[in-house]
Structure formats: C-alpha cells, structure tokens
Design a protein around this motif. Structure first.
Motif, short mmCIF file in Angstrom:
data_model
loop_
_atom_site.label_atom_id
_atom_site.label_comp_id
_atom_site.label_asym_id
_atom_site.label_seq_id
_atom_site.Cartn_x
_atom_site.Cartn_y
_atom_site.Cartn_z
N LYS A 83 0.84 -1.20 0.00
CA LYS A 83 0.00 0.00 0.00
C LYS A 83 0.87 1.25 0.00
O LYS A 83 1.87 1.32 0.73
CB LYS A 83 -0.91 0.01 1.22
CG LYS A 83 -1.91 -1.14 1.23
CD LYS A 83 -2.80 -1.09 2.46
CE LYS A 83 -3.79 -2.27 2.47
NZ LYS A 83 -4.63 -2.26 3.70
N SER A 84 0.48 2.24 -0.80
CA SER A 84 1.19 3.51 -0.83
C SER A 84 0.94 4.28 0.46
O SER A 84 -0.21 4.35 0.94
CB SER A 84 0.74 4.36 -2.01
OG SER A 84 1.08 3.73 -3.24
N LYS A 85 2.00 4.84 1.03
CA LYS A 85 1.89 5.61 2.27
C LYS A 85 2.49 7.01 2.04
O LYS A 85 3.45 7.17 1.29
CB LYS A 85 2.64 4.91 3.40
CG LYS A 85 2.03 3.59 3.83
CD LYS A 85 0.70 3.79 4.51
CE LYS A 85 0.12 2.49 5.03
NZ LYS A 85 -1.18 2.70 5.72
N TYR A 86 1.93 7.99 2.73
CA TYR A 86 2.37 9.37 2.59
C TYR A 86 2.54 9.99 3.98
O TYR A 86 1.69 9.79 4.86
CB TYR A 86 1.35 10.18 1.78
CG TYR A 86 1.11 9.61 0.42
CD1 TYR A 86 1.85 10.02 -0.68
CD2 TYR A 86 0.14 8.62 0.22
CE1 TYR A 86 1.64 9.49 -1.94
CE2 TYR A 86 -0.08 8.07 -1.04
CZ TYR A 86 0.68 8.50 -2.11
OH TYR A 86 0.47 7.96 -3.35
N ILE A 87 3.62 10.73 4.17
CA ILE A 87 3.86 11.39 5.44
C ILE A 87 4.08 12.88 5.17
O ILE A 87 5.03 13.26 4.48
CB ILE A 87 5.09 10.83 6.17
CG1 ILE A 87 5.04 9.31 6.28
CG2 ILE A 87 5.20 11.45 7.57
CD1 ILE A 87 6.25 8.70 6.93
N SER A 88 3.21 13.71 5.71
CA SER A 88 3.36 15.16 5.54
C SER A 88 4.52 15.66 6.41
O SER A 88 4.95 14.99 7.35
CB SER A 88 2.07 15.88 5.94
OG SER A 88 1.88 15.78 7.34
#
Length: 444
Positions: free
Chosen positions: A197-202
């Motif tokens: 799964k693609s994950k994103y961290i601001s």
C-alpha cells in the motif's frame, strides 16, 4: 595524459582531490581544481605538481567554457542547480561529466545526445546517493542470483558525529554538509510503500513517524522517511515488491527535539521576520509561542508541548542555546535562515572533531519458500574537520569512478547512475580496501 577538472573545492572535496593527486602518476592524468575562490582551490592542491588551481565562475560564459573545454573529464561538486549548465558545456565540448548529486529531469534530457557522442554523464556516485546504490544493488543481485525473491527493502543513511566527538552534545549531531539542506530537509511529503500500500507522510508528521534501527557494534538509531522512495522500485528493478522505504538516519532522540522546531514553524523559509537585529535566541523561539505573560521561553515550550524541564527534548534545546538572551547576530532573515545561523554557533565542526557516516539496509526475501532477512551496514569515521567521513564517502566513489571511465573500463553511455555490476563491483572492492566496507548479516 587525461585532463581531469574538479569544479568546486568546498567541504566535500578534500578526499576526492587527495585521491586524484595520489593516483595522478599511475593513471596518467593531470588535475585542475577550479573554485570561485582561487585561494581555497590552491589550499586543496598545495605544492603537488600533479595539479593546479584556477578561479572559476560558472556564470561567466567565456571563462567557464574555456576551462571546461580544456578537460577530458569534468567532476562537478558545485550546487545541484548548476549541474545542467556544466553538463551542457560538457556536451558542447564532448567531455565526460560526473557528479554526486541526484539526476534531475534537466540532466535526463541530455541522455540521447550524450549517448550519441559516446559520453558518460554519471550522476549519484557519492554517498547518498551513491554508495547506497552500489551496496544495495550488490546485495539485491546476490539474492536474485541465488534464486531469491525480494519482498521488502529499507535503507537509511546519516551523517553524524563520532562517539568521542563533543561528548556533551545531546543531539550527537553537527553540520557535516550544507547546513541549509539540513534545516530545510523533509519539507515535501514523503512517499513509500508498505505491505503493498502507498503511504504518505506530511512534513508536520515526518519527525514523529520514525523507524527504530539497530546497527550491530554501534548502537540504536532512528530514521525518518526521505521524499520519494517509490521511484527506487524502477531504479533497483524491484517491480512487485511489497515494501520499500528510504530515509535519513539520526541518533535516538534527535527527531523528537527537531520536531519541536518544525511544529513551531522555525524551518519556514517563505517570509522574512521583523526586528531581527534586536532579536535574542530566546526571543526567536518565543516569537512562535503563545503569549503567556510571566512565563519565560523554556516554560512556554514545556507548556505548549506537554514537556518537563528534565525531558531530553528540552535539554537538547537548552544545549543549543535556544533559551538564552544571546543576540542572534543577523540584521534580517527568514525563520529558516535565522535557525541555521543560530545552530551554526554550536553545530559547526571544530578542527579536532570527527564525523561518522552510518548506513543501514534491510532486505527481506523468500528463498525456496522460506522467509529470510539480510541486514547490511557500513560505518565510516572521519580523520578531522577537513578529511571528514562525509568527504571520504562522497569523494572516493567519484574518484574511483573517474579512474574507471578514464581507463575505458565502463561500457555504459548517456545519463546514468551506478547501479550495475560494472560500477559496484570495482568501486565497492576498492572502497573496502580503503576501510569503507559493507558488513552483511543474515538474521535468523
């Protein structure tokens, strides 16, 4: 006789220049070191008759074209925004071009013409990027050659300080490369893949979402994600992998303290602050805190973040002078510029200081139906504030690659990065002989 030109004689150039001078006789090349400061370039050359120093300004079209035109191979240590212009000059003059910086879209556009002219435009051949590619691909290819299928790849690299350096420094960190890049790190969203799964961290979450890391013989660290790990799926040929994450490594506790500065907005470079000439260290931090009459800056930070004066984060900020009434010493600046200036007072390497590079990879794979894991690490320690571990690990791969290209041992042409056997085998072999070796450990 090959003519090799090094553009830039800054802090990361020392080991590269020494390597090039030491090998000049055997490799039959003559070295020119070019820098905007002739004095700086001359210091790096010294009295060695295998090289010379010249003054260089990439923004001077006539002189820069002449200096680049007089070389066979050009190594650029200039800031990355200048690389496309240097590469264009190399293309015009049919010169090989080498750099440690990330390959940009502008540089990729030169690929077709560079290949047509039989030129090597080698990028990402320093530390990170560079040794990370070389060492990762070595293990990846070994696993594949043995019939394994890689399911997960994680990689973290950090420029730190050696254990004996500044023992009272609770951050265990000093500036070993461009301080501005450290202050501005992580301001774009980090992207990676976890369990398919693609994950994103601001940016606001980046220094809270850390990965614990243990390097045998050296201790416990923590890592935060770099900008875009997903592009390395193609770079490393890992199509179908479930997890991939690349990041920056720091000593335990660093990220929690740095997160305070991020949350307050101290790393913002988008506007200029007012009354900077009258500002103190404590006043700078206080400018971002709620107005609680009667509380000093330290008390406000504790209240705002739910901390105690005895907590490690507060001790780290205090050690850095953030609660002192010392004048900042600037007349103007953005929050990021002021923060960088203040940190430089404590985080600059002293003459006797030694830095330390720590790199760590974790490979999870399946072989004959069984889950397996390899952890690989590389640690290098500097000699002093000039011949740093950062300079060694950036400069030596560049020097070795230059030797390979100059002796016609590289078949690849065009805009490339060092992810193939013809690069990683000889470069890692020589780095190992120079004391920079990858240690692999199969984890039960």
């Amino acid at each position: 006789m090959k003519r090799v030109l090094i553009l830039g004689a800054g802090r990361s150039s020392s080991s590269l220049i020494r390597y090039m001078l030491d090998h000049a006789g055997a490799c039959q090349w003559y070295l020119t070191v070019a820098d905007v400061s002739l004095e700086t370039a001359q210091k790096k050359i010294g009295s060695n008759d295998a090289g010379k120093a010249v003054q260089f300004d990439i923004n001077d079209p006539e002189s820069s074209k002449e200096i680049i035109g007089g070389a066979d191979i050009v190594i650029s240590l200039l800031p990355p925004n200048f690389h496309p212009l240097v590469a264009l000059r190399c293309l015009e003059g049919s010169k090989h071009f080498i750099t440690a910086s990330y390959v940009s879209d502008e540089l990729k556009a030169f690929d077709k013409e560079a290949r047509e002219k039989g030129l090597v435009f080698l990028n990402e051949c320093g530390l990170d990027p560079g040794i990370d590619h070389l060492s990762a691909m070595k293990v990846i290819d070994d696993i594949r050659d043995n019939g394994g299928t890689i399911t997960s790849f994680e990689s973290f690299t950090g420029g730190l300080i050696a254990p004996e350096t500044d023992p009272g420094n609770p951050w265990r960190y000093k500036f070993t490369w461009n301080p501005r890049n450290v202050v501005m790190a992580g301001q774009s969203t980090a992207k990676y893949l976890h369990d398919g799964k693609s994950k994103y961290i601001s940016y606001q979450q980046l220094f809270r979402r850390i990965t614990p890391i243990h390097v045998p013989g050296y201790g416990n660290y923590e890592g935060y994600a770099n900008r875009d790990s997903l592009k390395y799926i193609d770079t490393y040929g890992l199509l179908g992998i479930s997890t991939i994450l690349r990041g920056t490594l720091r000593h335990k506790g660093f990220c929690a303290a740095w997160n305070i500065l991020v949350q307050l907005g101290c790393c913002d470079d988008s506007y200029a602050m007012e009354y900077v000439s009258k500002m103190t260290h404590a006043g700078f931090l206080n400018a971002f805190l709620p107005a609680n009459p009667g509380d000093n800056t330290e008390e406000k930070v504790c209240t705002h973040f739910g901390l105690k004066a005895s907590d490690p984060e507060i001790k780290m900020l205090k050690w850095s002078g953030f609660f002192e009434d010392t004048p900042v010493g600037l007349d103007q600046g953005s929050p990021a510029k002021i923060l960088e200036y203040m940190l430089n007072k404590k985080w600059v390497l002293k003459d006797e200081d030694k830095d330390q590079i720590v790199m760590w990879h974790r490979f999870r794979y399946v072989l004959e139906g069984k889950a397996k894991e390899i952890q690989a690490s590389l640690v290098a320690t500097g000699f002093d504030a000039v011949y740093t571990a950062m300079a060694k690990t950036v400069g030596l791969p560049l020097g070795i690659a230059t030797r390979l290209i100059a002796s016609d041992n590289i078949r690849a042409r065009g805009v490339i990065i060092p992810t193939t056997r013809e690069f990683y085998r000889p470069i890692l072999r020589e780095l190992g002989a120079l004391g920079i070796a990858l240690n692999e450990l199969e984890v039960p």
